[in-house]
Design an enzyme around this catalytic site. Structure first.
Site, short mmCIF file in Angstrom:
data_model
loop_
_atom_site.label_atom_id
_atom_site.label_comp_id
_atom_site.label_asym_id
_atom_site.label_seq_id
_atom_site.Cartn_x
_atom_site.Cartn_y
_atom_site.Cartn_z
N HIS A 114 -3.05 -5.16 1.43
CA HIS A 114 -2.75 -5.92 3.31
C HIS A 114 -2.57 -6.95 3.67
CE1 HIS A 114 -2.33 -1.88 4.10
NE2 HIS A 114 -3.14 -1.00 3.49
N CYS A 128 0.96 -1.28 0.49
CA CYS A 128 0.11 0.20 -0.57
C CYS A 128 0.97 1.07 0.04
CB CYS A 128 -1.22 -0.23 0.76
SG CYS A 128 -2.16 1.24 0.49
N GLU A 145 -0.90 -8.05 5.31
CA GLU A 145 -0.34 -8.31 6.73
C GLU A 145 -1.49 -8.74 8.07
OE1 GLU A 145 -0.20 -5.75 4.80
OE2 GLU A 145 0.09 -4.38 6.27
#
Ligand code: GLN
Length: 196
Positions: free
Chosen positions: A168, A77, A170
């Protein structure tokens, strides 16, 4: 192996958690000299303008030089925005290590955040991808391999030692993309050993 997570701002701890699920040691990198103590660097999501203001010119220059030596970097991002060569129609003043043009907040015009299920070339299918005011890749150079698409735009890509994605990984417990980056680091260090 130790992987650094750029710790100026943004989703730093979440990347460290994904790496620890893979039993990979990580550490937060806040200063340019700390780059030499890690084998690769993750640039997290957050706010790209804030991050490039926090990283002074020296730090950005050092990151640029490192990327040119084949040092593995993975931007998610805002991290992808820092690594892109062109941002919103202008040459990037940040790192510019991957030959892509990105449009900031491209996914955020309709809604701030959403999820989609993506197939990622070379990694696997059915990724739960979380987009938060995400950039899209609007152009990619001849050496860039787009790896995932959403709504007609590339949202993940790789050029040699540089990996980027708009979403994302994560923020989910799916670590396949982090595993792929760890494999990139391993391949790179084998290559460097063979050359040396
Ligand atoms: N829109 C942010 C930027 O331009 C990126 C958002 C994110 O990293 N989740 O930097």
């Amino acid at each position: 192996m130790r992987v650094g997570v750029l710790g100026l701002q943004g989703a730093v701890r979440e990347h460290a958690a994904s790496l620890s699920r893979l039993d990979i040691e990580s550490c937060v990198v806040k200063r340019p000299e700390e780059l030499d103590g890690v084998d690769g660097l993750i640039l997290p999501g957050g706010e790209s303008t804030t991050m490039s203001l926090l990283a002074d010119g020296d730090f950005l220059g050092r990151l640029r030089a490192k990327a040119e030596t084949g040092y593995p970097m993975f931007g998610t991002c805002a991290g992808m925005i820092l690594l892109a060569r062109e941002v919103d129609g202008r040459p990037s003043e940040a790192i510019g290590a991957i030959d892509i043009a990105v449009e900031r907040n491209a996914s955020g015009r309709q809604v701030d955040s959403f999820e989609a299920t993506l197939d990622v070339e070379g990694i696997g299918d059915l990724f739960r991808a979380i987009f938060i005011r995400a950039p899209y890749i609007v152009r990619s150079g001849p050496d860039v391999t787009p790896m995932a698409w959403y709504d007609g735009s590339a949202v993940m890509a790789r050029e040699r030692n540089v990996l980027v994605c708009s979403f994302h990984p994560e923020l989910t417990d799916d670590v396949r993309i982090h595993r792929y980056f760890v494999d990139m680091i391993e391949e790179g260090s084998q290559g460097r050993r063979l050359e040396g």
